[in-house]
Design a protein around this motif. Structure first.
Motif, mmCIF file in Angstrom:
data_model
loop_
_atom_site.group_PDB
_atom_site.id
_atom_site.type_symbol
_atom_site.label_atom_id
_atom_site.label_comp_id
_atom_site.label_asym_id
_atom_site.label_seq_id
_atom_site.Cartn_x
_atom_site.Cartn_y
_atom_site.Cartn_z
ATOM 1 N N GLY A 1 53.251 45.970 37.745
ATOM 2 C CA GLY A 1 53.071 47.574 37.455
ATOM 3 C C GLY A 1 52.503 48.088 38.657
ATOM 4 O O GLY A 1 53.138 49.103 38.973
ATOM 5 N N MET A 2 51.680 47.526 39.362
ATOM 6 C CA MET A 2 51.198 48.104 40.619
ATOM 7 C C MET A 2 52.219 47.815 41.917
ATOM 8 O O MET A 2 52.398 48.946 42.454
ATOM 9 C CB MET A 2 49.867 47.483 40.952
ATOM 10 N N THR A 3 53.066 46.832 41.706
ATOM 11 C CA THR A 3 53.961 46.774 42.532
ATOM 12 C C THR A 3 55.163 47.758 42.511
ATOM 13 O O THR A 3 55.448 48.546 43.458
ATOM 14 C CB THR A 3 54.534 45.235 42.559
ATOM 15 N N GLU A 4 55.623 47.993 41.331
ATOM 16 C CA GLU A 4 56.667 48.964 40.960
ATOM 17 C C GLU A 4 56.112 50.109 41.271
ATOM 18 O O GLU A 4 56.825 51.238 41.882
ATOM 19 C CB GLU A 4 57.048 48.879 39.550
ATOM 20 N N LYS A 5 54.965 50.744 40.935
ATOM 21 C CA LYS A 5 54.278 52.087 41.361
ATOM 22 C C LYS A 5 54.328 52.200 42.834
ATOM 23 O O LYS A 5 54.815 53.280 43.271
ATOM 24 C CB LYS A 5 52.821 51.899 40.570
ATOM 25 N N THR A 6 53.890 51.452 43.342
ATOM 26 C CA THR A 6 53.706 51.203 45.151
ATOM 27 C C THR A 6 55.026 51.627 45.707
ATOM 28 O O THR A 6 55.331 52.316 46.371
ATOM 29 C CB THR A 6 53.065 50.142 45.408
ATOM 30 N N LEU A 7 56.157 50.822 45.068
ATOM 31 C CA LEU A 7 57.610 51.095 45.798
ATOM 32 C C LEU A 7 58.121 52.331 45.575
ATOM 33 O O LEU A 7 58.604 52.716 46.241
ATOM 34 C CB LEU A 7 58.301 49.728 45.046
ATOM 35 N N HIS A 8 57.681 52.970 44.010
ATOM 36 C CA HIS A 8 58.315 54.162 43.954
ATOM 37 C C HIS A 8 57.514 55.417 44.770
ATOM 38 O O HIS A 8 58.161 56.017 45.131
ATOM 39 C CB HIS A 8 57.909 54.449 42.398
ATOM 40 N N ALA A 9 56.358 55.032 45.076
ATOM 41 C CA ALA A 9 55.431 56.055 45.618
ATOM 42 C C ALA A 9 56.292 55.956 47.122
ATOM 43 O O ALA A 9 56.389 57.102 47.920
ATOM 44 C CB ALA A 9 54.206 55.660 45.719
ATOM 45 N N ILE A 10 56.639 54.876 47.682
ATOM 46 C CA ILE A 10 57.285 54.664 49.101
ATOM 47 C C ILE A 10 58.255 55.261 49.090
ATOM 48 O O ILE A 10 58.773 56.108 49.923
ATOM 49 C CB ILE A 10 57.301 53.146 49.590
ATOM 50 N N ALA A 11 59.250 55.237 48.130
ATOM 51 C CA ALA A 11 60.558 55.796 48.086
ATOM 52 C C ALA A 11 60.463 57.216 48.000
ATOM 53 O O ALA A 11 61.160 58.095 48.582
ATOM 54 C CB ALA A 11 61.235 55.376 47.074
ATOM 55 N N GLU A 12 59.418 57.797 47.080
ATOM 56 C CA GLU A 12 59.137 59.281 47.025
ATOM 57 C C GLU A 12 58.805 59.904 48.259
ATOM 58 O O GLU A 12 59.481 61.108 48.504
ATOM 59 C CB GLU A 12 58.095 59.623 46.020
ATOM 60 N N GLN A 13 58.038 59.086 49.060
ATOM 61 C CA GLN A 13 57.849 59.667 50.421
ATOM 62 C C GLN A 13 58.967 59.793 51.344
ATOM 63 O O GLN A 13 59.237 60.715 51.872
ATOM 64 C CB GLN A 13 56.915 58.682 51.122
ATOM 65 N N ALA A 14 59.646 58.831 51.284
ATOM 66 C CA ALA A 14 61.189 58.860 52.174
ATOM 67 C C ALA A 14 61.950 60.208 51.612
ATOM 68 O O ALA A 14 62.494 60.794 52.503
ATOM 69 C CB ALA A 14 61.819 57.602 51.815
ATOM 70 N N TRP A 15 61.850 60.373 50.070
ATOM 71 C CA TRP A 15 62.509 61.360 49.516
ATOM 72 C C TRP A 15 62.224 62.840 50.017
ATOM 73 O O TRP A 15 63.096 63.682 50.242
ATOM 74 C CB TRP A 15 62.621 61.248 48.196
ATOM 75 N N GLN A 16 60.856 63.000 50.283
ATOM 76 C CA GLN A 16 60.183 64.036 50.872
ATOM 77 C C GLN A 16 60.652 64.097 52.231
ATOM 78 O O GLN A 16 60.602 65.425 52.682
ATOM 79 C CB GLN A 16 58.822 64.209 50.349
ATOM 80 N N ARG A 17 60.687 63.025 53.109
ATOM 81 C CA ARG A 17 60.818 63.237 54.568
ATOM 82 C C ARG A 17 62.178 63.562 54.939
ATOM 83 O O ARG A 17 62.444 64.174 55.922
ATOM 84 C CB ARG A 17 60.266 62.019 55.143
ATOM 85 N N TRP A 18 63.264 63.065 54.083
ATOM 86 C CA TRP A 18 64.488 63.228 54.690
ATOM 87 C C TRP A 18 65.419 63.781 53.398
ATOM 88 O O TRP A 18 64.991 63.403 52.084
ATOM 89 C CB TRP A 18 65.168 61.721 54.938
ATOM 90 N N PRO A 19 66.539 64.480 53.536
ATOM 91 C CA PRO A 19 67.519 64.802 52.504
ATOM 92 C C PRO A 19 68.203 63.663 52.004
ATOM 93 O O PRO A 19 69.221 63.278 52.434
ATOM 94 C CB PRO A 19 68.379 66.036 53.332
ATOM 95 N N LEU A 20 67.646 63.176 51.048
ATOM 96 C CA LEU A 20 68.385 61.818 50.601
ATOM 97 C C LEU A 20 69.141 62.276 48.948
ATOM 98 O O LEU A 20 68.854 63.202 48.461
ATOM 99 C CB LEU A 20 67.707 60.682 50.113
ATOM 100 N N GLN A 21 70.151 61.646 48.817
ATOM 101 C CA GLN A 21 70.754 61.656 47.591
ATOM 102 C C GLN A 21 70.338 60.327 46.551
ATOM 103 O O GLN A 21 70.616 60.369 45.293
ATOM 104 C CB GLN A 21 72.351 61.460 47.596
ATOM 105 N N ALA A 22 69.924 59.424 47.093
ATOM 106 C CA ALA A 22 69.608 58.225 46.248
ATOM 107 C C ALA A 22 68.706 57.209 47.172
ATOM 108 O O ALA A 22 69.175 56.893 48.432
ATOM 109 C CB ALA A 22 71.064 57.459 45.815
#
Length: 154
Positions: free
Chosen positions: A58-79
């Protein structure tokens, strides 16, 4: 809406995980960059015979999703796709795969690197290596922290 998929699982994943599903006929993707981490037969001790990975469900998935969201906000990504194994693994087994799709290669490379750097330092995983000389918990490396810190200044 962000196209992010996070998986934490005990079963093996294909070395091509995420690639065909991400492309799926899309023509807005100009670059796909991926990283696959494998279990080595050496680390803190020579002759590693296996690795046990534990996590905080639960916490692991939440943390990984937050990291991916940070990347999404920093760069123009499609997936963004992240899959991480837990449980007992053998040398040569894939542990983690990060896949990033973007219109441009530099954004995809940087986002993939960013995700791995933060995953190594922020995600709640614990590794125990099994070696011929005995079992031991893998210690955090100073270099992992330094790699993650470089993103806070850019």
């Amino acid at each position: 809406m962000a196209d992010i998929e996070i998986r934490v699982q005990s079963n093996a994943f294909a070395i091509t995980y995420g690639y065909p599903e991400t492309l799926n006929g899309r023509t807005d993707i100009g670059a796909v960059v991926s990283f696959t981490g494998l279990v080595r037969d050496f680390n803190e001790a020579p002759e590693v015979t296996g690795l046990s990975l534990e996590h905080y469900p639960g916490m692991t998935e939440k943390t990984l999703h937050a990291i991916a969201e940070q990347a999404w906000q920093r760069w123009p990504l499609q997936a963004v796709r992240v899959v991480h194994r837990v449980g007992h693994l053998q040398p040569g087994d894939p542990i983690v795969r990060v896949l990033v799709a973007s219109a441009h290669r530099r954004d995809a490379f940087q986002a993939c690197d960013f995700i791995m750097d933060l995953l190594k330092t922020e995600a709640p995983f614990w590794k125990k290596e099994h070696a011929k000389s005995g079992d031991y918990w893998v210690k955090e490396r100073h270099t992992d922290q330094a790699d993650a810190q470089r993103w806070s200044s850019s």
